[in-house]
Each structure stands twice: as C-alpha cells, then as structure tokens.
Design a protein around this motif. Structure first.
Motif, PDB file in Angstrom:
ATOM      1  N   GLN A  26      89.069   6.495  48.247  1.00 39.74           N
ATOM      2  CA  GLN A  26      90.230   5.634  48.495  1.00 39.74           C
ATOM      3  C   GLN A  26      91.395   6.035  47.582  1.00 39.74           C
ATOM      4  O   GLN A  26      91.203   6.362  46.409  1.00 39.74           O
ATOM      5  CB  GLN A  26      89.876   4.167  48.261  1.00 39.74           C
ATOM      6  N   THR A  27      92.595   6.007  48.127  1.00 37.79           N
ATOM      7  CA  THR A  27      93.780   6.314  47.325  1.00 37.79           C
ATOM      8  C   THR A  27      94.211   5.070  46.552  1.00 37.79           C
ATOM      9  O   THR A  27      93.860   3.943  46.908  1.00 37.79           O
ATOM     10  CB  THR A  27      94.946   6.751  48.222  1.00 37.79           C
ATOM     11  N   GLU A  29      96.940   3.648  46.662  1.00 34.47           N
ATOM     12  CA  GLU A  29      97.725   2.768  47.547  1.00 34.47           C
ATOM     13  C   GLU A  29      96.844   1.908  48.437  1.00 34.47           C
ATOM     14  O   GLU A  29      97.322   0.945  49.042  1.00 34.47           O
ATOM     15  CB  GLU A  29      98.659   3.605  48.420  1.00 34.47           C
ATOM     16  N   TRP A  31      94.696   3.240  51.034  1.00 34.04           N
ATOM     17  CA  TRP A  31      94.272   3.816  52.301  1.00 34.04           C
ATOM     18  C   TRP A  31      93.258   4.945  52.108  1.00 34.04           C
ATOM     19  O   TRP A  31      93.109   5.494  51.021  1.00 34.04           O
ATOM     20  CB  TRP A  31      95.461   4.343  53.113  1.00 34.04           C
ATOM     21  N   TRP A  32      92.569   5.228  53.198  1.00 28.71           N
ATOM     22  CA  TRP A  32      91.691   6.399  53.299  1.00 28.71           C
ATOM     23  C   TRP A  32      92.270   7.336  54.355  1.00 28.71           C
ATOM     24  O   TRP A  32      92.881   6.882  55.331  1.00 28.71           O
ATOM     25  CB  TRP A  32      90.284   6.019  53.743  1.00 28.71           C
ATOM     26  N   THR A 324      91.272   3.891  57.558  1.00 28.49           N
ATOM     27  CA  THR A 324      91.202   2.758  56.638  1.00 28.49           C
ATOM     28  C   THR A 324      90.517   1.565  57.284  1.00 28.49           C
ATOM     29  O   THR A 324      89.694   0.881  56.645  1.00 28.49           O
ATOM     30  CB  THR A 324      92.621   2.379  56.160  1.00 28.49           C
TER      31      THR A 324
END
Length: 637
Positions: A26-27, A29, A31-32, A324
């Motif tokens: 996961q980032t 921010e 999202w994936w 995500t």
C-alpha cells in the motif's frame, strides 16, 4: 490432527503471509496499484509516436529496444500473452520499432522475425491499426486503408454508426483517427520494409517506392459485408474530393471533441490507444508541441512508463481504483477490522476518487444523476459500472458512516445504467449496435460494449448487499445471468480469463440474490468448475479459450484463477474435497514472501485480441479466497 485441520492450518499460514505482503504494497496515500502488463505493441507504438512528433531520443529508443528484444521468442516472434501463439501484427510493429532503433534486417533475430511475417502473409495480412502506423511513415498506402471520414461527427446519436455507437474506448480512438486518416500524413523513414511483404518480388529493394499494399483477394461478399464494402468504396471516392467546407467543419469539430476529453493527467481515457492517436491528430490539427494540451499529453506518458535494468516499457493503462477496492475486500476477507489504518487510508482515498461530473454515458442516460468510480487515477469522463460495484462492496463493508452518501450516489448511478435486456455493461448502456462490427476499419478488438456476465454479476452482488435483492433491477439482472449461462454450466468472462472468471463472479452474485445452492443453474456451474480442476488442485484457463472452445476451462493453474474458482464454489455452499484441494494448492504454491508467481495472463482487454497480466491479481484474489475458505471452515458467515 485430521487432514482437514492440517489443511486449514496451512491455509491460515498462507493467508497471514499473503495479507502481510499485500499490506506492505500500500502507498502512503492509501491506494494499491499493481503493474498492468500487456505486450510490446505499447512500446513499439510509443517509439513510432515519438518519431512522428519529432521528440524521440536516443536513450528512450535504446531502453525501449532492449525491452522489445527481451520479449522476443526463440522463433523470432512476439505474442500477445505469456506462452501464447505468435501474433503477426505485434511482430510487425516490434520489428519496425527495432528497425527504428537501428537493428539491421540482416541480424539473426530480425531475419527470424521477418521470415515469420512473410510466412504469415506479410504486412498485407496485418490488422488495420498496424497498417495505419506504417502509412504514417510511407510504408503503406493510405489509399489501401478503410475510410472513416471525420464527417461522422455530424451524425446525431440516434443515427446508426454515430460515434456513440462505439464503445467508449473505441470511440475515443476512432474520432482522432478520422482526423489522421483525413490528413493522410507521410513522414518517411530512412528505411523501407520490403522484407516484410508477403510477396516481395518486383519491389524496389530500398522499399521506399510503395506501390503494392493490396490485401489478398477474398471471395465474393454477401449481405452486410457487401453493403459495407460498397460503402467503403464510396467513401474512398469521396476522400478524393471531399466537400471542402464540410470537411473543414468536421475536422474542427473532431479536434474540439478530442481536446474536451483530455483528462487531468494528460491522457485520453487513461488508456494507450486513444492517447497516442489523439496526440497525432492534434499535431496534424495545428497544435504545436508547446501547446498545453500537447505538453500535458506527452508528460503524462511518463507516469505510465516503467524503467528498470536499462529497459523502458509502458503500461497500456493503470488500475489503482480497481486494485484498491479489491485489496480492501481481500483484507476484510482476511479478517482485518474496518478501522484498521490501512483500510482507513484506502477508504478515504476511494471517497476522494468519486466522479460527480458528466460523461459520455449521459448520451444514453440523460436524466441519470452522476456518481460512481473509474478504473484509473484520472478518467473522470468515463466512470464504469464494474469499478463502481467493487468500490461499493468495499466501502459498505468498511462501514464508515461518512461513506454512505457516496455509496448511495454510486448505487443510483449503477442501477440506472441497466441495459434494456436487464444486463449491465462496463461503460455505457445499450451500446450494442453490431453494425459497428461490420466496418472494414474494425478488425481488431471489441468495438461495442454489450452486457457481460461478470459485470452484471458484480452489480447484482453490490445491490443485493444493500438489501435490494428483490428490486426489479436485481431480478432483471439475475434473469439475464440465468439466460446467459453456457450449455456446459459456465459463464463467459468478458474482462477476465475466461469461463473460470465468469463463473467465479456469477455464483457469489446468485447466492447474494437469494438463488439457493440447489438451484439447477448453480449445480451445473459447480459441476463444471469441479470438472475443470487440475489433479494438483488448481484451476487455469488459457487465453485461447476466447477463440478456441477446446481451451475453455483448460490451461496452466494460476493463483488468481484458482481463487476465482474457490470463491465461486464457496458461495455455492461447497465445503468438500474440491475446495480443500484448491486451498491446499494455493498454500503449496505460495512464494516465501507471501505472494504467488503468475506469468500467465488472466485479465482481458479485448476478448481474443488484447490481454492483460494484472500483477496484483495473483495476491488480492488468493487472500479473499483463503479468508472465505477459513471462515467457511469455522462455520461463520
């Protein structure tokens, strides 16, 4: 300890490792996004685009050429998916790009590629889009290509063959191509391609005097084929002397249409085909490289570029919203609480990605209020039903009260996109005019967007989860699904490979809608899945199943397809040997780092023509499947 208990323990260990690996991707921010891997036409066409616009650099060329060479097979060809058959058009485009990069035709890898092309019929047998690329550089005659004039921009939405009769991805590609083919530009290269002709006798060895280009003669055309062949001949005559004022107005309207649909990231639709053709079309329309639209378009390609180990490759698209939503569902299936920090970041990011503005979908549904989600970071003109369904499923399970308004808007928009027959398509409602398929221009990829079993199933599942299982929309969709079941008990998978994907999507939808496990349709589907299971316990289906029925349900086992089958069987109430063996295969084939190897493609862009390896599929779907398997073993819902 019993064998079942041992299997459950192994599944739990595998699930924990996969869950942790997924969390690690996961980032910040929220999202994936896994890589969306396709084939080397993306890289070849990127080099050709840059050559046409005069912005190709030596470094970009060398890096892309290394990647293209690395994907060539021992027989000299390139394929459209892992271990797939050689593809003529892909090989022609890859070969041309390597010639552009300086590879001599006498090099062994080039000789092998050229020999295959000649044996497969030469460039004469390549798809129209490949020959358009060649025509841009004087390697094919524009006169020998089908015509779609820009005047189609004046056809109203009720008229057959207006631009809204095409699927959104085809529409955004065809409109700029009407500009390109009207201008018929030629920017010669310092080499020709005589070695790629099906019959090279009589050609100047330089290949610069292109006088051939005749497609092999076919038998007499009948029916609609004859009608459209006559129409194409008439359009060719018109192209020699178009009505000047009308042509200028059509070109202006087409260019304005293209500019109006550029996304915030510089793309068109967030996908490669309309992007590259739009840049070429606007360049021909007088937009200089310093124009903000052109600058944004070229700069945006960098976001789709992957550089590693001295190579450069492009993604055809990116799937952060889709990835995500699937990752959220997977982690919830794995037992993470809704207030887990990772889910909170993901849910909040998805809420920010909601689309509240208009789009082309309003042409067919003018009174429908906007809502929903798209596939990409930036594709605000084209939310899609499939992503909206998966986001709704994730957000409602996340359970945050502040997500409810977005979920309800998405539900209303999604339900309003039902087609007349009760099914659901991805981007548009009732985009089913099959006349589009008859045009000589349309020899590659799906060009309309009819309802599909997988999208319809996801909508049913999302609506039923909201307590709407008895609503007219869901009942109509369930009836559509029951009518769409194949004679063998499976369902065709439009956006994933193929019948395993479709069947794995439909069974949870039917269960959510209240169809009992003992219903004949469910029993036939279960029997089909069990019959397709490999002795090792896994499932796989080769991409060739879209064209060759012998491959339906057959192929190398993969983690994603095994997970789809397990999810379907568990939804149908199965708790026996087939699901135990499937879970054991996932546990046994897992890598030490918690994910799975999956070189085989299991995603679909255009059935039979364009395929995708979603690099996150091999992780999110096994996490969901193992989580649901363990819940079923524990007797919980």
């Amino acid at each position: 300890m019993t064998a079942v208990a041992t299997g459950a323990a192994r599944a739990a260990t595998a699930l924990a490792a996969a869950r942790d690996h997924l969390l690690g991707l996961q980032t910040p921010e929220g999202w994936w996004k896994g890589e969306l891997q396709t084939n080397v036409t993306m890289d070849a066409e990127d080099l050709l685009l840059r050559e046409f616009l005069g912005v190709r650099t030596a470094q970009e060329t060398a890096e892309a050429a290394r990647w293209i060479r690395s994907q060539q097979r021992e027989d000299g060809t390139w394929a459209n998916f892992h271990e797939g058959p050689a593809d003529l058009s892909t090989t022609v485009e890859a070969y041309t790009a390597l010639r552009l990069a300086g590879d001599p035709p006498s090099a062994p890898h080039m000789r092998a590629a050229a020999a295959y092309v000649r044996g497969a019929g030469g460039v004469e047998s390549a798809r129209v889009f490949t020959r358009i690329w060649l025509a841009l550089f004087g390697l094919w005659r524009w006169e020998d290509l089908p015509v779609i004039p820009p005047e189609i921009m004046f056809l109203p939405p009720w008229c057959p063959l207006n631009v809204y009769d095409w699927a959104c991805w085809a529409r955004q590609t065809i409109v700029p191509l009407t500009i390109v083919t009207a201008h018929r530009p030629v920017r010669p290269l310092p080499f020709g391609l005589p070695e790629l002709r099906g019959d090279i006798s009589g050609l100047d060895i330089s290949g610069r005097d292109i006088t051939g280009g005749q497609v092999a003669r076919r038998g007499p055309r009948t029916g609609w084929d004859a009608v459209f062949a006559a129409l194409d001949r008439a359009l060719h005559r018109y192209e020699r002397r178009p009505v000047a004022g009308l042509r200028r107005a059509a070109l202006r309207r087409a260019a304005e249409w293209v500019v109006a649909r550029q996304e915030a990231d510089g793309s068109w639709g967030g996908i490669q085909p309309p992007w590259v053709y739009s840049l070429i079309a606007l360049s021909l329309s007088g937009y200089g490289l310093d124009h903000p639209v052109m600058r944004a378009g070229l700069a945006g390609l960098d976001r789709f570029t992957i550089r590693e180990n001295g190579t450069r490759r492009l993604e055809a698209c990116q799937s952060p919203v889709w990835d995500t939503a699937l990752a959220m569902t997977a982690l919830l299936d794995a037992g993470l609480p809704g207030d887990h920090a990772a889910l909170t970041r993901a849910g909040e990011w998805l809420l920010r990605e909601e689309i509240r503005g208009p789009g082309d979908w309003m042409v067919r549904r003018p009174g429908l209020a906007p809502g929903g989600w798209a596939f990409e970071f930036d594709n605000d003109g084209y939310p899609d039903v499939d992503d909206t369904a998966e986001v709704i499923l994730a957000l409602r399970r996340w359970g945050r009260p502040d997500a409810r308004p977005a979920v309800e808007r998405g539900l209303r928009w999604m339900a309003g996109m039902a087609c007349r027959d009760g099914g659901f398509a991805a981007f548009d409602a009732d985009n089913t005019r099959e006349l589009c398929l008859r045009l000589p221009f349309c020899d590659f990829g799906a060009v309309i967007d009819p309802p599909s079993a997988d999208v319809t199933a996801h909508v049913v599942e999302a609506l039923a989860a909201e307590g709407l299982a008895r609503s007219p929309v869901v009942r109509g969709a369930v009836m559509w699904l029951l009518r769409a079941q194949e004679p063998d008990g499976s369902w065709f998978g439009r956006w994933g490979a193929n019948h395993v994907y479709g069947t794995g999507a439909v069974l949870p939808a039917l269960a959510a809608a209240g169809v009992p496990p003992g219903a004949p349709a469910v029993r036939r589907a279960v029997a089909w899945l069990e019959a397709c299971q490999h002795p090792c316990g896994g499932w796989g289906e080769d991409m060739r199943s879209y064209r060759d029925p012998a491959w339906i349900g057959r192929g190398e086992p993969t983690a994603s397809q095994t997970a789809w089958a397990l999810i379907g069987l568990l939804a149908a109430g199965e708790r026996g040997r087939a699901v135990d063996r499937g879970a054991a295969w996932l546990a046994d084939s897992q890598r030490p780092d918690g994910t799975w190897d999956e070189p085989h493609y299991t995603g679909t862009g255009f059935p039979g023509d364009f395929f995708i390896n979603y690099h996150l599929y091999r992780l999110v779907f096994p996490v969901s499947a193992l989580g649901r398997y363990l819940r079923a073993r524990e007797g919980t819902s």
